[in-house]
Design an enzyme around this catalytic site. Sequence first.
Site, PDB file in Angstrom:
ATOM      1  N   LYS A  95     -11.586   8.762  -2.467  1.00  0.00           N
ATOM      2  CA  LYS A  95     -10.732   8.052  -3.425  1.00  0.00           C
ATOM      3  C   LYS A  95     -11.126   6.581  -3.342  1.00  0.00           C
ATOM      4  O   LYS A  95     -10.458   5.779  -2.688  1.00  0.00           O
ATOM      5  CB  LYS A  95      -9.245   8.244  -3.066  1.00  0.00           C
ATOM      6  CG  LYS A  95      -8.634   9.493  -3.693  1.00  0.00           C
ATOM      7  CD  LYS A  95      -7.158   9.623  -3.394  1.00  0.00           C
ATOM      8  CE  LYS A  95      -6.294   8.863  -4.362  1.00  0.00           C
ATOM      9  NZ  LYS A  95      -6.129   9.507  -5.661  1.00  0.00           N
TER      10      LYS A  95
HETATM   11  N1  PY5 Z   1      -8.009  14.059  -8.783  1.00  0.00           N
HETATM   12  C1  PY5 Z   1      -8.006  12.713  -8.847  1.00  0.00           C
HETATM   13  C2  PY5 Z   1      -9.156  12.013  -9.474  1.00  0.00           C
HETATM   14  C3  PY5 Z   1      -6.926  11.994  -8.304  1.00  0.00           C
HETATM   15  O1  PY5 Z   1      -6.917  10.672  -8.370  1.00  0.00           O
HETATM   16  C4  PY5 Z   1      -5.843  12.699  -7.729  1.00  0.00           C
HETATM   17  C5  PY5 Z   1      -4.668  11.935  -7.196  1.00  0.00           C
HETATM   18  C6  PY5 Z   1      -5.888  14.100  -7.695  1.00  0.00           C
HETATM   19  C7  PY5 Z   1      -6.999  14.741  -8.227  1.00  0.00           C
HETATM   20  C8  PY5 Z   1      -4.815  14.909  -7.052  1.00  0.00           C
HETATM   21  O2  PY5 Z   1      -4.840  14.732  -5.668  1.00  0.00           O
HETATM   22  P1  PY5 Z   1      -3.527  14.867  -4.769  1.00  0.00           P
HETATM   23  O3  PY5 Z   1      -2.944  16.193  -5.111  1.00  0.00           O
HETATM   24  O4  PY5 Z   1      -4.029  14.807  -3.384  1.00  0.00           O
HETATM   25  O5  PY5 Z   1      -2.632  13.749  -5.137  1.00  0.00           O
HETATM   26  N2  PY5 Z   1      -4.362  10.766  -7.916  1.00  0.00           N
HETATM   27  C9  PY5 Z   1      -3.485   9.731  -7.413  1.00  0.00           C
HETATM   28  C10 PY5 Z   1      -2.071  10.244  -7.154  1.00  0.00           C
HETATM   29  O6  PY5 Z   1      -1.356   9.584  -6.438  1.00  0.00           O
HETATM   30  C11 PY5 Z   1      -3.446   8.563  -8.363  1.00  0.00           C
HETATM   31  C12 PY5 Z   1      -2.922   8.861  -9.732  1.00  0.00           C
HETATM   32  C13 PY5 Z   1      -2.502   7.665 -10.529  1.00  0.00           C
HETATM   33  O7  PY5 Z   1      -1.688  11.299  -7.667  1.00  0.00           O
END
Ligand code: PY5
Length: 306
Positions: free
Chosen positions: A159
């Site tokens: 990330k």
């Molecule tokens: N894919 C991407 C590109 C992400 O940024 C995220 C999470 C996910 C998948 C899902 O991962 P997880 O289930 O571990 O959250 N994105 C961040 C979040 O906090 C930023 C979003 C604004 O959900």
Amino acid sequence: MPIEKTAKIWMDGKLVDWDDARIHVLTHTLHYGSGVFEGIRAYPTANGPAVFRLTDHLRRLLQSAHLFLMDVPYSLEELVEATKETIRVNEVESCYIRPIAFLGYGEMGLNPLPCPVNVSIAVWPWGTYLGDEAVKHGVRLQVSSWRRMDPNVNPVAAKGTGIYINSSLAKVEALKSGYDEAILLNSQGFVAECTGENIFVVKDGSLVTPPLSSGALEGVTRDSVMTIASDLGIEVREENLLRTDLYCADEAFLTGTAAEIVPMRSVDEREIGEPGEITRKIQETYFATVHGDVPQYKEWLEYARE
Ligand code: PY5
């Protein structure tokens, strides 16, 4: 949605007032996108605020740092404790948690190795990212004209802050075209994920999600949903998906910490419709789990006040 202020932000071991959590304009990460971050949520439970899979998220933060050869000067245990402390001092019962490790002030060249590594953790109340209506009735998506970054262009398993310019371009394109969210295909043309969420489709009673080799992030929510679904007796497979597999899905949904679990209503104007039975069941179990109401998944909750 504007950020709702809380009292303190943890910065390099100290709790500073929200308005004083400042950095220099020559911060390396501001110029080159060289930071790594996490998105985590704490939910209200009968035993006070509980952070959902805190250690797993912070482990991923350290893994992201490792991928960028960044030495974070705090251990996993220290980061876990710092997060809990930040929740306690801000007296929030539920919140979004944003830890970030970034390269600070000191060097301006493209060699990041001599730069200091700074870490901060902010928490604030944040409603569901795509809105309550989205959670209930789903979102309309567009397959983006932007491709998900190739793993040999950027380490997409991290990330990394700079990597998100790809997500932002796709998000803005979708919003300006009247959609709620974008789907990114990888350079081979297979479905990777959304701009900040993983993707699942239901076909003939089974759940299918793109493999990590598609370039999708290894989402913590994705992993939780895969476990919940198998425990519910639903077959889960990791398989490459074409955009037409989305158009022909029986049901489909997105998963992510910020978004939580959001049904897909349509993709490129092909209707999937109101959320189906499997989507509903997974949403219901997930929301009960994060609020501490499913004994089977209690180990996923890490309480801020213990
Ligand atoms: N894919 C991407 C590109 C992400 O940024 C995220 C999470 C996910 C998948 C899902 O991962 P997880 O289930 O571990 O959250 N994105 C961040 C979040 O906090 C930023 C979003 C604004 O959900």
